[in-house]
Design an enzyme around this catalytic site. Sequence first.
Site, PDB file in Angstrom:
ATOM      1  N   ARG A 100      41.036  22.222 -39.389  1.00  0.00           N
ATOM      2  CA  ARG A 100      41.794  21.869 -38.198  1.00  0.00           C
ATOM      3  C   ARG A 100      42.974  22.820 -38.040  1.00  0.00           C
ATOM      4  O   ARG A 100      43.561  23.282 -39.028  1.00  0.00           O
ATOM      5  CB  ARG A 100      42.294  20.437 -38.353  1.00  0.00           C
ATOM      6  N   THR A 375      34.774  20.167 -26.710  1.00  0.00           N
ATOM      7  CA  THR A 375      34.537  20.452 -28.118  1.00  0.00           C
ATOM      8  C   THR A 375      33.060  20.798 -28.210  1.00  0.00           C
ATOM      9  O   THR A 375      32.346  20.717 -27.226  1.00  0.00           O
ATOM     10  CB  THR A 375      34.909  19.198 -28.927  1.00  0.00           C
ATOM     11  N   THR A 393      36.318  22.996 -32.027  1.00  0.00           N
ATOM     12  CA  THR A 393      36.885  22.868 -30.689  1.00  0.00           C
ATOM     13  C   THR A 393      38.013  23.844 -30.414  1.00  0.00           C
ATOM     14  O   THR A 393      38.649  24.370 -31.330  1.00  0.00           O
ATOM     15  CB  THR A 393      37.411  21.433 -30.481  1.00  0.00           C
ATOM     16  N   LEU A 394      38.247  24.054 -29.115  1.00  0.00           N
ATOM     17  CA  LEU A 394      39.474  24.668 -28.605  1.00  0.00           C
ATOM     18  C   LEU A 394      40.351  23.611 -27.950  1.00  0.00           C
ATOM     19  O   LEU A 394      41.413  23.908 -27.437  1.00  0.00           O
ATOM     20  CB  LEU A 394      39.138  25.747 -27.569  1.00  0.00           C
ATOM     21  N   ASN A 395      39.892  22.381 -27.930  1.00  0.00           N
ATOM     22  CA  ASN A 395      40.466  21.209 -27.277  1.00  0.00           C
ATOM     23  C   ASN A 395      40.005  21.161 -25.829  1.00  0.00           C
ATOM     24  O   ASN A 395      38.914  20.695 -25.553  1.00  0.00           O
ATOM     25  CB  ASN A 395      41.991  21.159 -27.389  1.00  0.00           C
ATOM     26  N   ASP A 417      47.092  17.660 -28.879  1.00  0.00           N
ATOM     27  CA  ASP A 417      46.527  16.571 -29.677  1.00  0.00           C
ATOM     28  C   ASP A 417      47.556  15.900 -30.572  1.00  0.00           C
ATOM     29  O   ASP A 417      47.267  14.873 -31.198  1.00  0.00           O
ATOM     30  CB  ASP A 417      45.350  17.072 -30.516  1.00  0.00           C
ATOM     31  N   SER A 446      42.738  14.296 -34.793  1.00  0.00           N
ATOM     32  CA  SER A 446      41.532  14.607 -34.040  1.00  0.00           C
ATOM     33  C   SER A 446      40.640  13.376 -33.940  1.00  0.00           C
ATOM     34  O   SER A 446      40.761  12.437 -34.731  1.00  0.00           O
ATOM     35  CB  SER A 446      40.754  15.735 -34.730  1.00  0.00           C
ATOM     36  N   SER A 447      39.735  13.410 -32.961  1.00  0.00           N
ATOM     37  CA  SER A 447      38.720  12.362 -32.833  1.00  0.00           C
ATOM     38  C   SER A 447      37.358  12.826 -33.346  1.00  0.00           C
ATOM     39  O   SER A 447      36.389  12.067 -33.308  1.00  0.00           O
ATOM     40  CB  SER A 447      38.576  11.952 -31.353  1.00  0.00           C
ATOM     41  N   GLY A 468      36.281  14.633 -26.676  1.00  0.00           N
ATOM     42  CA  GLY A 468      37.633  14.110 -26.722  1.00  0.00           C
ATOM     43  C   GLY A 468      37.674  12.690 -27.255  1.00  0.00           C
ATOM     44  O   GLY A 468      37.120  12.369 -28.311  1.00  0.00           O
TER      45      GLY A 468
END
Length: 564
Positions: A100, A375, A393-395, A417, A446-447, A468
Amino acid sequence: MSRYLNRFTLLAFVVVLSSCVGGQLGKVTSQPEKGMVVSAYPDASKVGLEILKKGGNAVDAAVAVQFALAVVYPNAGNIGGGGFMVYRSAKGEIAALDFREKAPGLASRDMFLDSAGNPIKDKSLFGHLACGVPGSVAGMAEAHRKFGRLSWQQVLEPAISLAENGFIITEKEADDLNRHSQEFAKYNPAGTVFVSNGGWKQGDRLVQKDLAETLKRIGELGAAGFYEGETADKIVAEMQHGGGLISKEDLKNYHAVWRTPITGIYKGYKIITMPPTSSGGIALLQLLHSVENYPVARYGFNSDSTIQLLTEAERRVYADRATYLGDPDFFKVPQRELLEHGYSVARMKSMSFSKATPSSEIKAGDITVKESNQTTHFSIVDQYGNAVSITTTLNGSFGSKVVVQGAGFFLNNEMDDFSVKPGSPNMYGLVGGEANAIAPGKRMLSSMTPTIIEKDGKLFMVVGTPGGSTIMTSVFQTILNVIEFNKSMQAAVSAKRVHHQWLPDTIYSETGALDSLTKIKLQQKGYPIKEWGASGRVDAILKTKWGYYQGGADPRGDDTAMGW
């Protein structure tokens, strides 16, 4: 050809190949037994399968797919972002890797607030200040160091070739690039290859020479080819140009972290998933614990009773997420207490099938603490029996929209985030608390929920998704679709989904997920329902009792399953 797989039957399925750079793969068995790759883009799945066929293991293929996605799926595939990996060896050994992103050393708790203490709109979403220190390259290098079989250069070569020679873009990819072209131009005034003056069309070739050179440096020098030297210089120059915070020290000091996977049991199935800094693993097991004592299969797929049960479980779990979850290196997460089976069961006792429980009446559970949609996920199983589940991810779509000049890759907008202001929602509407407040060097919550499941001590499923705030609920429903409703892997992935996240107090339903009578029953009990578009893009693999693999490639995107 189709861009994604049609439904599989239980006993046979056909792997559908999309057009790929470099020619056709050759004949693929309809019942793969040696391995499978399921990813968000056909070229990336092809790369992973070719690595497996060369004798590479699941981690080799995963590294190759990660870098390939950075080329062919730039809105989420990345080297400028981060993610999580869950691994299970053929012998049943398990591991979890946290790569992360981190807050830069100059980040501060209130950096996105105005003088009145209110969040500044879009400041954590766009531009250089929104970028966290990338972790993807360090994560892939560490995974390969520990588990790789082929050489580092071998697993990098396909991505380098795709960047240097170009690849043919799909209709969805063309639409995504065109939709964000004005933002690309705004945040990259010197220009970028991702903007086409005439607009992108299906069948166009996207060539990325700068990215190819960046990947070559990584191929030659490993992680140092990204976090030090020329690439690091370019990242820092980009930060200085746009007012960002990432420094050479931030890059050089970044390390991926091995963590102990979270494990739990649901009706005899062993769930292996990601611990914090992801909230996904804890949330997934809480959700499964919450519904385990109910006759879900008897209620039926997407019936009013099933949707009500899932909704009430989800609102309680998301309330806990907002309070108790954050970076365990900075905050003592009450993981053991949250994962106590009795805790989730007790939380559900306030539920009544006669009416909705308003989210205003739901708070985090009583625990004493001594907390994008763009993501991407891919699932891989190799001929040796090893399995990898990676979500990265890049978000937001294309992250911060900033491309590192001269290096050719997008940087993330992961700073959103964090809890920019505890109690205020992020871009996905998720509310966070002090546990996820911004701090230098801290990983944002994060999720992401990469997950592997065993049955009777043997590999059963590899699953995960982007989406997300919907990630946990999409993985949750996909698992239930297989275990409770006896769906094939493809049918489980394709099935329409619903989502609830405590706040806002609304059931979000994919169009067609609920029939009119079910909606009426739920609304009469006090459940607001709002229809929305696609929810998640699950990519999953199921190992059948006959020993072959079923792939589930999400039809909501260009996702593709390939096996042999």
